[in-house]
Each structure stands twice: as structure tokens, then as C-alpha cells.
Scaffold this active site. Structure first.
Site, short mmCIF file in Angstrom:
data_model
loop_
_atom_site.label_atom_id
_atom_site.label_comp_id
_atom_site.label_asym_id
_atom_site.label_seq_id
_atom_site.Cartn_x
_atom_site.Cartn_y
_atom_site.Cartn_z
N ARG A 1 -41.20 -23.90 -7.49
CA ARG A 1 -42.11 -22.88 -6.90
C ARG A 1 -43.55 -23.44 -7.21
O ARG A 1 -44.29 -23.86 -6.40
CB ARG A 1 -42.03 -21.42 -7.15
CG ARG A 1 -42.57 -20.56 -6.28
CD ARG A 1 -44.06 -20.32 -6.90
NE ARG A 1 -44.14 -19.72 -8.12
CZ ARG A 1 -45.39 -19.65 -8.78
NH1 ARG A 1 -46.28 -19.89 -8.15
NH2 ARG A 1 -45.30 -19.22 -10.12
N ASP A 2 -44.02 -23.02 -8.51
CA ASP A 2 -45.24 -23.33 -8.99
C ASP A 2 -45.61 -24.99 -8.72
O ASP A 2 -46.61 -25.16 -8.64
CB ASP A 2 -45.56 -22.81 -10.57
CG ASP A 2 -46.92 -22.30 -10.67
OD1 ASP A 2 -47.86 -22.61 -9.95
OD2 ASP A 2 -47.07 -22.02 -11.81
N HIS B 1 -46.75 -17.97 -19.78
CA HIS B 1 -46.58 -18.93 -18.51
C HIS B 1 -47.93 -19.76 -18.62
O HIS B 1 -49.01 -19.61 -18.09
CB HIS B 1 -46.73 -18.06 -17.30
CG HIS B 1 -46.66 -18.94 -15.79
ND1 HIS B 1 -45.59 -19.17 -15.03
CD2 HIS B 1 -47.70 -19.50 -15.28
CE1 HIS B 1 -46.14 -19.87 -13.81
NE2 HIS B 1 -47.24 -19.97 -14.03
N HIS C 1 -50.34 -22.97 -18.13
CA HIS C 1 -50.65 -24.22 -17.59
C HIS C 1 -51.41 -25.08 -18.47
O HIS C 1 -51.89 -24.72 -19.37
CB HIS C 1 -51.50 -24.15 -16.39
CG HIS C 1 -50.82 -23.35 -14.98
ND1 HIS C 1 -50.56 -24.17 -14.05
CD2 HIS C 1 -50.35 -22.21 -14.83
CE1 HIS C 1 -49.82 -23.21 -13.28
NE2 HIS C 1 -49.69 -22.27 -13.60
N CYS D 1 -52.22 -23.82 -9.24
CA CYS D 1 -52.54 -22.55 -8.35
C CYS D 1 -53.38 -23.01 -7.47
O CYS D 1 -54.76 -23.46 -7.98
CB CYS D 1 -53.05 -21.42 -9.07
SG CYS D 1 -53.56 -19.74 -8.04
N ASN E 1 -48.10 -26.85 -15.04
CA ASN E 1 -47.40 -26.03 -15.81
C ASN E 1 -47.29 -26.96 -17.08
O ASN E 1 -47.07 -28.24 -17.00
CB ASN E 1 -46.16 -25.29 -15.33
CG ASN E 1 -46.56 -24.33 -14.20
OD1 ASN E 1 -46.57 -24.69 -13.04
ND2 ASN E 1 -46.66 -23.14 -14.48
#
Ligand code: HMG
Ligand code: MG
Length: 304
Positions: free
Chosen positions: A17-18, A211, A213, A244, A253
Site C-alpha cells: 500500500r504505502d 510508522h 519513513h 506520501c 518507509n
């Protein structure tokens, strides 16, 4: 030193996803599904598979329905597959395709929230209300993200009290955990200690995840601070893919292999096999047609 480390941590994989949401290449649905299968084979048991946001905003994940439907039918034993949803429409799309765990997201900074989901923080809560009501009625687990916790690309510093208030409200509404996002990778260890100490005055460590990055190379150092303070869930992305799109300069990430290598080296279990993880990373690189930034992946690939 390090006498308070947990015996085991949970690694929550966000690469599909990310990671993929910020890639220029559209990875075909079958390869997205295979990537999840590789990650599962490596021992990951929490994987964020896609995102049911407006596909015009995030074209690389425009096939969310197909990914979720294919994985609904895949035999991935003991694995929690989560999808990101921004609103009721996204939830509807997710549920129709067999998703049983969702993640909602908002920002601790007003401007980042506006740019990312086109709403003020105040207007985000009413948009969440039907999402929470339906998830609770249908027994769907909800994770909550708070972004821009360590700093905002538009506003700079973000107050710890604002982060705590939002995290607490998400928990009160029914999320099982809040994942704290360093969306633009600006956090440093002393700041992390202060921030987590403030949060932990009101919120138990087992309701928080980190979370990070890794934009400036401080993600692992911040996770180490989190470990010392009792955090036992860490998000990471295979090969360090990600970012993002609504936070300029946000890069990947923390790489899953870098995190797992450090944890295993410190005697902290994850249930993940590094050799298999390297295969997942090599597959991700092949899908994207480029080398990924994860350092342990490079070392593992070089070692064969
Ligand atoms: P909006 O434009 O304000 O929505 O977008 P709207 O309700 O006004 O609707 C406008 C149009 O969007 C309508 O279509 C809706 O049907 C459609 P039209 O009538 O024009 O044809 N629409 C949707 N379509 C599909 N799925 C939906 C959906 N909702 C509305 N769910 C919205 C609001 C939230 C949808 C939009 O701003 C959006 O999609 N934003 C997503 C941004 C994003 O994905 N950012 C990256 C993820 S967050 C992140 O990466 C941070 C994180 O990793 C943690 C960290 O690192 O800190 C989680
Ligand atoms: Mg992120």
C-alpha cells in the site's frame, strides 16, 4: 543498556500500500498479489494490501478491488490483510471485496490533513462516523493512522498534545491501535523519546505503533527508542519502497529487512525469515524495475 527490550515484536508490512502508492510504475494486479504472497511466505502476518481512496488521487492503486478480491480467495493462513479507507465510499468498496480489516488515516497537522484528504481535522470526524459505525456493526477491525506526528511539511513542528488528543479520540471511537506516522521522515531520537513519553502518559504502549519513513536515515534509531519505551508494533515496507504523494519530499518507509535484521541481531523475535524476505524484496525490485533503498536487502542479495 537494552535490558527492557521485548522478546517479540509485530512487524506490520505496508509495502503493497504505502510502498506502491508513490511509485510511477503501475504494477499489474497479479504481481501485487504475488508480492503479498511472497511477504506472507516470509512470515509476515499483518500486511496492508491496498487502498480504497479515490483512484484519481492515487492511480497506482486504482486496481484495489481486484487486488482485494484476488487475495480473498488466496490461501494465506493466519494473515491479517488490511486495506486503507478514507471514507464510507472506500469502506463500501473494501467490504464488497472481502476486506475484514481496515485502516483509517488523518493528520495531526491541519494543512497536511487538508492536502491529503481534502478536509479540515474537524470535518474528518463526521466523515469517519459512518465508517466506524458500520465496521463495529460488522465486526471489522479498524486501525488508525495519525500522520505528520514528528513534523509537517507545511507547518513544521506539531504539538505532542495535538497528537495525543487525536490518538485518544481514535481509540475512543474504536480503533484497536494507533500508528504514529513520521510521514516526512524528520524525527530524531530525543524528540521521539519526548513525544512517546507524552503519549504514554495517557495511552498504553500496546495501543501504539510506529510508522517511520526513512527520508533522512533516522527511522531505525527512532524505532530503537520506541522499543526501549515499550512499543511492540512497527510498520515497515519491503525494500524501503514508499512515500506520501501529498507530502512533498516524503520518501520510502523504513525497510522491512533493515528492521528485521536489527531486531534479530538484538535477540528480538519477529517470526520472519530474512532469506524469504530478501526474495520478496528481489521480487518487488523486479516489479518496479529499479533497485530499492533498503540496505539489508542489498547485502542479502549480494550474499546470494
Ligand atoms: P474529495 O474529492 O474531497 O471527495 O476526496 P468527495 O467526497 O468530494 O468526492 C469527490 C469524488 O471522489 C466523487 O466522484 C466521489 O465519488 C469520489 P465524482 O462524483 O467526482 O466522480 N470518491 C471516491 N472514489 C473512490 N473511492 C473513494 C472515494 N471517495 C470519494 N473512497 C478523498 C476525498 C479522501 C476521497 C480524497 O481526498 C482521497 O482519495 N485522498 C487520498 C489521499 C491518499 O491516498 N494519500 C495517501 C495515503 S495516506 C498516507 O500515505 C499516510 C500514511 O502512510 C501514514 C503516514 O505516513 O503518516 C497512512
Ligand atoms: Mg506512510
Amino acid at each position: 543498556m537494552f535490558d527492557r527490550l521485548p522478546a517479540r515484536v509485530r512487524v506490520y508490512e505496508v509495502g503493497p500500500r504505502d510502498g506502491l502508492q508513490n511509485e510511477a510504475v503501475f504494477v499489474p494486479t497479479e504481481d501485487k498479489v504475488r508480492l503479498v504472497e511472497y511477504l506472507h511466505a516470509a512470515g509476515l502476518r499483518d500486511i496492508e494490501i491496498t487502498s480504497f481512496v479515490n483512484p484519481r488521487w492515487i492511480p497506482p492503486l486504482a486496481d484495489a478491488e481486484h487486488v482485494a478480491a484476488a487475495l480473498r480467495d488466496a490461501p494465506l493462513a493466519d494473515c491479517r490483510l488490511t486495506a486503507l479507507v478514507p471514507n464510507e465510499r472506500g469502506l463500501e468498496r473494501a467490504l464488497e471485496n472481502g476486506v475484514r480489516e481496515v485502516a483509517v488515516f488523518m493528520s495531526a497537522s491541519e494543512t497536511h490533513n487538508q492536502r491529503n484528504i481534502n478536509k479540515s481535522i474537524a470535518d474528518t470526524w463526521p466523515a469517519f462516523a459512518p465508517v466506524f459505525a458500520r465496521c463495529i456493526a460488522e465486526g471489522v477491525r479498524i486501525r488508525g493512522y495519525v500522520s505528520a506526528v514528528w513534523g509537517c511539511p507545511y507547518e513544521g513542528e506539531v504539538a505532542a498534545s495535538q497528537v495525543t488528543d487525536i490518538a485518544q479520540r481514535l481509540l475512543d471511537l474504536g480503533v484497536y491501535e494507533v500508528s504514529l506516522g513520521d510521514t516526512i521522515g524528520v524525527g530524531t531520537p530525543r524528540q521521539t523519546a519526548r513525544l512517546l513519553e507524552a503519549l504514554l502518559e495517557r495511552i498504553p504502549a500496546n495501543a501504539l505503533a510506529m510508522h517511520m519513513h526513512d527520508t533522512r536515515g533516522t527511522a531505525l534509531a527512532n524505532c530503537l527508542v520506541g522499543l526501549e519505551l515499550g512499543i511492540t508494533t512497527f510498520d515497515a515496507s519491503i525494500g524501503g519502497m514508499g512515500g506520501c504523494p501529498y507530502a512533498a519530499g516524503a520518501s520510502g518507509n523504513l525497510a522491512t529487512e533493515d528492521l528485521v535484521f536489527m531486531l534479530h541481531g538484538m535477540g528480538v523475535e519477529t517470526g520472519i525469515d530474512l532469506g524469504h524476505l530478501a526474495r520478496a524484496g528481489a521480487f518487488a525490485q523486479a516489479c518496479l524495475g529499479r533497485e530499492l533503498p533498503g540496505r539489508a536487502l542489498k547485502a542479502l542479495c549480494a550474499a546470494g
